[in-house]
Enzyme design. Structure first.
Site, mmCIF file in Angstrom:
data_model
loop_
_atom_site.group_PDB
_atom_site.id
_atom_site.type_symbol
_atom_site.label_atom_id
_atom_site.label_comp_id
_atom_site.label_asym_id
_atom_site.label_seq_id
_atom_site.Cartn_x
_atom_site.Cartn_y
_atom_site.Cartn_z
ATOM 1 C CE LYS A 115 -4.507 -1.474 1.487
ATOM 2 N NZ LYS A 115 -5.610 -1.354 2.413
ATOM 3 C CE LYS A 197 -5.580 -8.375 -2.308
ATOM 4 N NZ LYS A 197 -5.905 -8.187 -0.911
ATOM 5 C CE LYS A 200 -12.129 -4.453 -0.883
ATOM 6 N NZ LYS A 200 -12.529 -4.099 0.442
HETATM 7 P P1 TYM Z 1 -10.583 -6.492 2.781
HETATM 8 O O1 TYM Z 1 -11.696 -5.507 2.930
HETATM 9 O O2 TYM Z 1 -9.464 -6.173 1.850
HETATM 10 O O3 TYM Z 1 -11.185 -7.883 2.316
HETATM 11 C C1 TYM Z 1 -12.299 -8.473 2.969
HETATM 12 C C2 TYM Z 1 -12.136 -9.990 3.005
HETATM 13 O O4 TYM Z 1 -12.022 -10.507 1.666
HETATM 14 C C3 TYM Z 1 -10.874 -11.343 1.566
HETATM 15 N N1 TYM Z 1 -10.323 -11.214 0.202
HETATM 16 C C4 TYM Z 1 -10.092 -12.253 -0.617
HETATM 17 N N2 TYM Z 1 -10.231 -13.582 -0.454
HETATM 18 C C5 TYM Z 1 -9.904 -14.376 -1.493
HETATM 19 N N3 TYM Z 1 -9.437 -13.926 -2.679
HETATM 20 C C6 TYM Z 1 -9.273 -12.593 -2.893
HETATM 21 N N4 TYM Z 1 -8.832 -12.152 -4.065
HETATM 22 C C7 TYM Z 1 -9.594 -11.690 -1.829
HETATM 23 N N5 TYM Z 1 -9.564 -10.339 -1.696
HETATM 24 C C8 TYM Z 1 -10.008 -10.065 -0.443
HETATM 25 C C9 TYM Z 1 -9.898 -10.798 2.605
HETATM 26 O O5 TYM Z 1 -8.957 -11.766 2.982
HETATM 27 C C10 TYM Z 1 -10.846 -10.440 3.734
HETATM 28 O O6 TYM Z 1 -11.154 -11.578 4.512
HETATM 29 N N6 TYM Z 1 -7.911 -5.764 6.922
HETATM 30 C C11 TYM Z 1 -9.108 -6.400 6.383
HETATM 31 C C12 TYM Z 1 -10.388 -5.957 7.057
HETATM 32 C C13 TYM Z 1 -10.391 -6.141 8.518
HETATM 33 C C14 TYM Z 1 -10.592 -7.358 9.232
HETATM 34 C C15 TYM Z 1 -10.552 -7.013 10.602
HETATM 35 C C16 TYM Z 1 -10.794 -8.668 8.818
HETATM 36 C C17 TYM Z 1 -10.231 -5.164 9.454
HETATM 37 N N7 TYM Z 1 -10.330 -5.676 10.706
HETATM 38 C C18 TYM Z 1 -10.675 -7.997 11.579
HETATM 39 C C19 TYM Z 1 -10.949 -9.646 9.823
HETATM 40 C C20 TYM Z 1 -10.888 -9.303 11.170
HETATM 41 C C21 TYM Z 1 -9.207 -6.039 4.924
HETATM 42 O O7 TYM Z 1 -8.717 -5.039 4.475
HETATM 43 O O8 TYM Z 1 -9.999 -6.887 4.199
#
Ligand code: TYM
Length: 334
Positions: A115, A197, A200
Site C-alpha cells: 500500500k 489477487k 477492488k
Molecule cells: P478487505 O476488505 O481487503 O477484504 C475483505 C475480506 O475478503 C478477503 N479477500 C479475498 N479472499 C480471497 N481472494 C481474494 N482475491 C480476496 N480479496 C479479499 C480478505 O482476505 C478479507 O477476509 N484488513 C481487512 C479488514 C479487517 C478485518 C478485521 C478482517 C479489518 N479488521 C478484523 C478480519 C478481522 C481487509 O482489508 O480486508
C-alpha cells in the site's frame, strides 16, 4: 464464549467495489459459520481512511456494505452487523495495543509495503499501524475464530502474537484467535493476471468480477479470462489461470476441484468458461436482487444499525474496561 457459544469476528473495508474474491474468500464462509458461532461482522470504516476517501462516497459505500452483509443471508437479529466507527472502543484498544507492538513487527507487514508503494504521496502513520487496529477489532470481542482470505494471514499472526504478549504480562485477558481459511476460494486471482489477487483496486476492471456486475458483464469477463495453450482441463500450479477458474467454479457450486476436473474432462476451455460464468451468475444474481430490495427499506436498515451498535458496544466495552484496569488506568467513579 457468549451464551455458551464460541465467538467469531470478521470485517471488510467499504473501499472500492467488492469483488468475487471478497465473497468467496470471506463472506461465503461467514454464512456457513454463522449458526455455530456468536458472530460479529463489522464494516471497518476506520480502516478505510488510511487511504484518502471522499466523505460522502465513504458513507454511501459503508451503508451499501452493511446492507450487502444482510442481503448475502446474514440474519442481523442473530449476527451483530455494525459500523466500526460506532464503537469507540476499537480506537481506544488500538492505542493501548500500539504500545505493545514493535516497529519491526509492523515493518514486516507485506500489505503495508504494497500500500505504501501504491500511495507513495500519503504514507501516513495510520497505514503503518493498521494491523494493530485490526488486532483490536478481533481481541475486543474475545473472538475464537476469524474467517478471512489468505491475504490477511500475516495480520492475524500479529494479532495472535499481541494477544499472547499481553496475556503473558497481565494474565488471561484475551482469547487467542484462530484464522479460518476456506478450502477453495481463499485466494481468488485476477482473471487477467493470475499471479495477482483479484482486488477492488485493480486498474484493469476485466481482472475482477464485481459483486454488482450484471450477468452479461460477468459472462464476458469469464470468457475473456486468461488461460493457457495446453487445452487440457487440469488443476495444477503450472496452469494458474485455469486453476483459478476451477477454484471459482468449485467455490460457487460447492464441488471440490477434483469433482470439477472430472466433470469437464475432455471438454474445451470455451465451454468451461461459460459454465464458470453461469455458476457465478447463479450466486450473484440473488444477492443483487436482495440487495436492491433491502436498500429501499431505510427504516429497517436504520433499526439494525442502531440495535447492533448497542450490542457491539456492550461486548467491546467489557473487554476494554478489563484491559484499562490491567494496564493501570484509574477506576471510574460512579
Ligand atoms: P478487505 O476488505 O481487503 O477484504 C475483505 C475480506 O475478503 C478477503 N479477500 C479475498 N479472499 C480471497 N481472494 C481474494 N482475491 C480476496 N480479496 C479479499 C480478505 O482476505 C478479507 O477476509 N484488513 C481487512 C479488514 C479487517 C478485518 C478485521 C478482517 C479489518 N479488521 C478484523 C478480519 C478481522 C481487509 O482489508 O480486508
Amino acid at each position: 464464549m457468549i451464551d455458551g457459544k464460541k465467538v467469531l469476528f470478521s470485517g471488510m473495508q467499504a473501499t472500492g467495489n467488492l469483488t468475487l474474491g471478497n465473497y468467496l474468500g470471506a463472506l461465503k464462509n461467514w454464512l456457513t459459520l454463522s449458526d455455530e458461532y456468536e458472530c460479529f461482522y463489522s464494516v471497518v470504516d476506520e480502516h478505510s481512511i488510511t487511504v484518502r476517501q471522499d466523505p460522502a462516497e465513504l458513507r454511501r459505500r459503508a451503508r451499501n456494505l452493511l446492507t450487502l452483509y444482510i442481503a448475502a443471508g446474514l440474519d442481523p437479529k442473530k449476527n451483530c452487523i455494525y459500523y466500526q466507527s460506532h464503537v469507540s472502543a476499537h480506537a481506544e484498544l488500538a492505542w493501548i495495543l500500539n504500545c505493545y507492538t514493535y516497529m519491526g513487527e509492523l515493518n514486516r507487514m507485506t500489505q503495508f509495503k504494497d500500500k505504501a508503494a501504491k500511495h507513495a504521496d500519503n504514507i501516513n502513520a495510520g497505514l503503518f499501524t493498521y494491523p494493530v487496529l485490526m488486532a483490536a477489532d478481533i481481541l475486543l470481542y474475545q473472538a475464537d475464530v476469524v474467517p478471512v482470505g489468505i491475504d490477511q494471514m500475516q495480520h492475524l499472526e500479529l494479532t495472535r502474537n499481541l494477544a499472547e504478549r499481553f496475556n503473558n504480562i497481565y494474565g488471561n485477558v484475551f482469547t487467542v484467535p484462530e484464522a479460518y481459511i476456506g478450502k477453495v476460494g481463499a485466494k481468488i486471482a485476477s482473471l487477467q493476471d493470475p499471479s495477482k489477487k483479484m482486488s477492488k483496486s485493480d486498474e484493469n476492471v476485466n481482472g475482477s468480477i464485481y459483486l454488482m456486475d450484471d450477468p452479461d458483464t460477468i459472462m464476458r469477463k469469464c470468457k475473456r479470462a486468461v488461460t493457457d495453450c495446453e487445452a487440457h482441463i487440469c488443476y495444477r500450479d503450472e496452469q494458474p489461470g485455469l486453476k483459478n477458474l476451477i477454484n471459482i467454479y468449485s467455490a460457487c457450486t460447492g464441488k471440490t476441484p477434483e469433482e470439477t476436473v472430472l466433470e469437464f474432462e475432455g471438454r474445451g476451455y470455451g465451454e468451461f468458461k461459460i459454465a464458470v460464468g453461469e455458476a457465478v451468475i447463479s450466486v450473484l444474481k440473488p444477492l443483487q436482487d436482495e440487495f436492491a430490495r433491502l436498500s429501499k427499506d431505510k427504516a429497517y436498515i436504520d433499526s439494525i444499525i442502531k440495535e447492533n451498535a448497542e450490542k457491539a458496544n456492550y461486548y467491546a466495552n467489557k473487554t476494554l474496561r478489563k484491559v484499562q484496569k490491567k494496564v493501570g488506568f484509574p477506576e471510574r467513579i460512579r
